[in-house]
Scaffold this motif. Sequence first.
Motif, PDB file in Angstrom:
ATOM      1  N   ILE A 194       0.866  -1.182   0.000  1.00 40.61           N
ATOM      2  CA  ILE A 194       0.000   0.000   0.000  1.00 40.61           C
ATOM      3  C   ILE A 194       0.905   1.234   0.000  1.00 40.61           C
ATOM      4  CG2 ILE A 194      -1.664   1.331   1.384  1.00 40.61           C
ATOM      5  CD1 ILE A 194      -2.631  -1.476   2.421  1.00 40.61           C
ATOM      6  N   VAL A 195       0.550   2.208  -0.845  1.00 43.71           N
ATOM      7  CA  VAL A 195       1.329   3.448  -0.806  1.00 43.71           C
ATOM      8  C   VAL A 195       0.428   4.588  -0.354  1.00 43.71           C
ATOM      9  CG1 VAL A 195       3.068   2.815  -2.515  1.00 43.71           C
ATOM     10  CG2 VAL A 195       0.939   3.831  -3.286  1.00 43.71           C
ATOM     11  N   ALA A 196       0.988   5.450   0.461  1.00 44.96           N
ATOM     12  CA  ALA A 196       0.181   6.549   1.016  1.00 44.96           C
ATOM     13  C   ALA A 196       0.841   7.890   0.726  1.00 44.96           C
ATOM     14  CB  ALA A 196       0.040   6.351   2.517  1.00 44.96           C
ATOM     15  N   LYS A 197      -0.003   8.902   0.516  1.00 49.73           N
ATOM     16  CA  LYS A 197       0.485  10.266   0.338  1.00 49.73           C
ATOM     17  C   LYS A 197       0.125  11.059   1.565  1.00 49.73           C
ATOM     18  CE  LYS A 197       0.554  11.347  -4.578  1.00 49.73           C
ATOM     19  NZ  LYS A 197      -0.231  11.962  -5.650  1.00 49.73           N
ATOM     20  N   VAL A 198       1.015  11.941   1.966  1.00 47.27           N
ATOM     21  CA  VAL A 198       0.776  12.753   3.163  1.00 47.27           C
ATOM     22  C   VAL A 198       0.761  14.216   2.737  1.00 47.27           C
ATOM     23  CG1 VAL A 198       1.728  13.379   5.427  1.00 47.27           C
ATOM     24  CG2 VAL A 198       1.894  11.033   4.607  1.00 47.27           C
ATOM     25  N   ALA A 199      -0.244  14.940   3.219  1.00 48.67           N
ATOM     26  CA  ALA A 199      -0.392  16.333   2.771  1.00 48.67           C
ATOM     27  C   ALA A 199       0.809  17.178   3.175  1.00 48.67           C
ATOM     28  CB  ALA A 199      -1.675  16.915   3.347  1.00 48.67           C
ATOM     29  N   ASN A 200       1.235  17.017   4.407  1.00 51.73           N
ATOM     30  CA  ASN A 200       2.361  17.813   4.913  1.00 51.73           C
ATOM     31  C   ASN A 200       3.625  16.940   4.977  1.00 51.73           C
ATOM     32  OD1 ASN A 200       4.147  19.368   6.295  1.00 51.73           O
ATOM     33  ND2 ASN A 200       2.845  19.724   8.099  1.00 51.73           N
ATOM     34  N   PRO A 201       4.624  17.224   4.155  1.00 52.87           N
ATOM     35  CA  PRO A 201       5.828  16.369   4.135  1.00 52.87           C
ATOM     36  C   PRO A 201       6.505  16.241   5.493  1.00 52.87           C
ATOM     37  CG  PRO A 201       5.893  18.042   2.395  1.00 52.87           C
ATOM     38  CD  PRO A 201       4.701  18.354   3.246  1.00 52.87           C
ATOM     39  N   ASN A 202       6.307  17.253   6.361  1.00 55.21           N
ATOM     40  CA  ASN A 202       6.930  17.187   7.691  1.00 55.21           C
ATOM     41  C   ASN A 202       6.313  16.109   8.579  1.00 55.21           C
ATOM     42  OD1 ASN A 202       8.630  19.309   7.077  1.00 55.21           O
ATOM     43  ND2 ASN A 202       7.114  20.841   7.731  1.00 55.21           N
ATOM     44  N   GLU A 203       5.134  15.655   8.175  1.00 59.91           N
ATOM     45  CA  GLU A 203       4.435  14.673   9.017  1.00 59.91           C
ATOM     46  C   GLU A 203       4.676  13.237   8.572  1.00 59.91           C
ATOM     47  OE1 GLU A 203       0.328  15.672   9.213  1.00 59.91           O
ATOM     48  OE2 GLU A 203       0.684  17.514  10.331  1.00 59.91           O
ATOM     49  N   ILE A 204       5.453  13.075   7.512  1.00 60.13           N
ATOM     50  CA  ILE A 204       5.640  11.716   6.953  1.00 60.13           C
ATOM     51  C   ILE A 204       6.163  10.749   8.022  1.00 60.13           C
ATOM     52  CG2 ILE A 204       6.980  10.343   5.285  1.00 60.13           C
ATOM     53  CD1 ILE A 204       6.770  12.720   3.348  1.00 60.13           C
ATOM     54  N   ALA A 205       7.184  11.188   8.742  1.00 60.67           N
ATOM     55  CA  ALA A 205       7.813  10.304   9.723  1.00 60.67           C
ATOM     56  C   ALA A 205       6.822   9.944  10.836  1.00 60.67           C
ATOM     57  CB  ALA A 205       9.052  10.968  10.297  1.00 60.67           C
ATOM     58  N   THR A 206       6.044  10.938  11.266  1.00 63.47           N
ATOM     59  CA  THR A 206       5.080  10.707  12.354  1.00 63.47           C
ATOM     60  C   THR A 206       4.006   9.712  11.904  1.00 63.47           C
ATOM     61  OG1 THR A 206       5.392  13.039  12.787  1.00 63.47           O
ATOM     62  CG2 THR A 206       3.660  11.951  14.044  1.00 63.47           C
ATOM     63  N   ILE A 207       3.487   9.956  10.712  1.00 63.57           N
ATOM     64  CA  ILE A 207       2.425   9.063  10.231  1.00 63.57           C
ATOM     65  C   ILE A 207       2.976   7.647  10.021  1.00 63.57           C
ATOM     66  CG2 ILE A 207       0.904   8.618   8.243  1.00 63.57           C
ATOM     67  CD1 ILE A 207       0.479  11.720   8.197  1.00 63.57           C
ATOM     68  N   ALA A 208       4.208   7.578   9.509  1.00 62.79           N
ATOM     69  CA  ALA A 208       4.828   6.257   9.305  1.00 62.79           C
ATOM     70  C   ALA A 208       4.936   5.504  10.635  1.00 62.79           C
ATOM     71  CB  ALA A 208       6.198   6.424   8.681  1.00 62.79           C
ATOM     72  N   SER A 209       5.305   6.224  11.693  1.00 64.80           N
ATOM     73  CA  SER A 209       5.442   5.527  12.982  1.00 64.80           C
ATOM     74  C   SER A 209       4.067   5.128  13.549  1.00 64.80           C
ATOM     75  CB  SER A 209       6.231   6.372  13.980  1.00 64.80           C
ATOM     76  OG  SER A 209       5.576   7.595  14.167  1.00 64.80           O
ATOM     77  N   LYS A 210       3.044   5.941  13.255  1.00 66.67           N
ATOM     78  CA  LYS A 210       1.690   5.585  13.701  1.00 66.67           C
ATOM     79  C   LYS A 210       1.213   4.311  13.003  1.00 66.67           C
ATOM     80  CE  LYS A 210      -0.198  10.104  14.935  1.00 66.67           C
ATOM     81  NZ  LYS A 210      -1.046  11.201  14.430  1.00 66.67           N
ATOM     82  N   ILE A 211       1.506   4.229  11.702  1.00 65.36           N
ATOM     83  CA  ILE A 211       1.100   3.030  10.949  1.00 65.36           C
ATOM     84  C   ILE A 211       1.814   1.808  11.516  1.00 65.36           C
ATOM     85  CG2 ILE A 211       1.141   1.894   8.678  1.00 65.36           C
ATOM     86  CD1 ILE A 211       0.968   4.754   7.429  1.00 65.36           C
ATOM     87  N   LYS A 212       3.080   2.004  11.841  1.00 70.50           N
ATOM     88  CA  LYS A 212       3.881   0.903  12.392  1.00 70.50           C
ATOM     89  C   LYS A 212       3.287   0.422  13.715  1.00 70.50           C
ATOM     90  CE  LYS A 212       7.470  -1.771  12.638  1.00 70.50           C
ATOM     91  NZ  LYS A 212       7.483  -2.980  11.829  1.00 70.50           N
ATOM     92  N   LEU A 213       2.794   1.402  14.505  1.00 71.11           N
ATOM     93  CA  LEU A 213       2.177   1.040  15.792  1.00 71.11           C
ATOM     94  C   LEU A 213       0.874   0.257  15.583  1.00 71.11           C
ATOM     95  CD1 LEU A 213       2.694   4.224  17.997  1.00 71.11           C
ATOM     96  CD2 LEU A 213       3.581   1.925  18.432  1.00 71.11           C
ATOM     97  N   MET A 214       0.127   0.690  14.546  1.00 74.79           N
ATOM     98  CA  MET A 214      -1.142   0.021  14.254  1.00 74.79           C
ATOM     99  C   MET A 214      -0.924  -1.385  13.711  1.00 74.79           C
ATOM    100  SD  MET A 214      -3.413   2.954  12.425  1.00 74.79           S
ATOM    101  CE  MET A 214      -4.645   1.862  11.760  1.00 74.79           C
ATOM    102  N   TYR A 215       0.130  -1.519  12.905  1.00 74.76           N
ATOM    103  CA  TYR A 215       0.403  -2.824  12.283  1.00 74.76           C
ATOM    104  C   TYR A 215       1.844  -3.243  12.569  1.00 74.76           C
ATOM    105  CZ  TYR A 215      -3.854  -1.797   9.748  1.00 74.76           C
ATOM    106  OH  TYR A 215      -5.140  -1.498   9.437  1.00 74.76           O
TER     107      TYR A 215
END
Lengths: 391, 222
Positions: A209-230
């Motif tokens: 699955i590939v995801a786009k993030v509106a704010n590039p500064n949030e990429i790392a945060t969202i990536a870690s959230k996904i990791k926590l979820m899965y």
Amino acid sequence: MRSKFNLYITEYAINSLLRQKYKTFFIFLVLSALIFLLSSLFFITNSIKHELYSTLDSLPEITIQKIKAGRQDEIDIAVVDDILQMSGVQSAVARVWGYYYFENAGVNFTLVGIEEYEEQHKESLKGVAELLDFDGSSMMVGEGVKRVMDESYYKEYFNFIKPEGTLKRVHIGGTFEGDTELESNDVIVMSKKNIREIFGIDETKATDIVAKVANPNEIATIASKIKLMYPDARVVTKDDLKISYQNIFDYKSGVFLALFIVSLFTFFIIIYDKASGLSSEEKREIGILKALGWRVDDVLKEKFYEGFVVSFFSYMTGTILALFFVYVLRAPLMQNIFVGYSQLKTSFNLPFVLDVQTMALIFFLSVPIYIAATIIPAWRSATLEADEVIR
Amino acid sequence: MIKLKDVVKEYTANNADTVTALKKISLEIKEGEFVVLRGASGSGKSTVLSLIAALSKPTSGEVEVDGDKISKLADNFASEYRRHNIGFVFQKYNLISTLSVKENIILPLVPMNLSQKEIEERLLRVLKMFHIEHKANQLVKNLSGGEQQRVAIARANINNPKIILADEPTANLDEKLSLHLIEMLKELKAEGKTIVVATHDPLFFGLSFADKEIELHHGSML
């Protein structure tokens, strides 16, 4: 009125080179070969860098892969909905793709599945989606893929072997140009339905699955959230991929750097040898010219023209041959240093990148240095008393 | 007029020993004179020619030509001086063996950037004067010693110099060719040129048209 430019000195310089034709030709050959080697290295590096940066630009911001026993496995499509629920995520697309080994040609194709109404995560795929017939069984192929298929007489269609051993015939609907040469050389695009059939992927599953993030500064945060979820997922960001690509490139660059240093070293040995002195015959000739009324600057002009003619023609020959070698012959042997896994990839055309700075760098590394190496020993002899040189 | 005033010339050999080639030499040569410098090898004859041609500088003393202190000239001015005033015939000819006769002869004209027509006129004049028109396109390495000597004299005359300096011009010639060369030098004197010949060849001694004979011995005038 006489022109200031003295054609006779130029003529004398050219005659002087012709008088020593074997020596001149040997120096011309060696210089041309070194300039050719240096230019080829620079051209290949530039082209691959260009290709690398284009590839990096087209990478997805976040890629989510399912890991099972340490290996990548198919991921549930339902994960897309969970990711889309996360704040900051602009879009998420389940990709269906995979590598297909074409035994006949000994190369891997990258099969990419798309849907007609789905948002395409890559710019290059948007154009392809408009051309693709989603209802029938057809595909769009990169130019390199088309070449390989043509060579194996698959001109209209290609037979893919499905996991259970039966054949899936897919018509070649046309070719497309990818963002990069690497991409257009091994990519086949078709409907997700066909891909699922070829790779045996269930309707509820996807490759990743590939995801786009509106704010590039949030990429790392969202990536870690996904990791926590899965926790069983591998979440790779664009930066991680960049680092990994750059590492491979840097490693390969090291090999080129070694070649570069060897050619420079050889060049400077020649220069050192030339600058370290003239033969007694050459010294005597300078002494005679001085005795006949040539000024030091006349001698230096003559030597300048000699050096310029040899080095400039070597430069032109070396660079033109390098352009031909890299962009027409596709740099046999040298390219494989970078595209080392060529046995598994379709052949790859280096994109034509003519960088004026590189051309200027090669020019300044060769022509002025050679001219200086010609002039300096001549200047040393010309400034001695003529009597001392010819006695 | 050529004047050497208290000229001393020392050479430093490779082993750092100093050799005195000329010991306080003073002499005068008037315009249009034919002067023979006599002496054995190592007597300093060639050094005198070299100083007059500004090919080297004296260790002390002065060399003047037409009132100009040529021993004080900077290297480029010395070249200019030679280009316009001196024709030098070297003992070993000092021709460039891989060039043709005419290419060797026009060498002094190359830096002068004259018109092609003028170069050709001058070339033709000296080729005729020294009877080598038929050899013009041959490589000098394929010529006999006498022919090479004529090429050397032609080259020394191409810039129509006021002064001709000849260093052992008959050293590599047989008697017949030597006499022929002396005739050529006589013709040049008749044209009003100042000629200085350094030689130990007896054929030059007691020449009727010579104005002066100067004998050198171990760097001193006798």
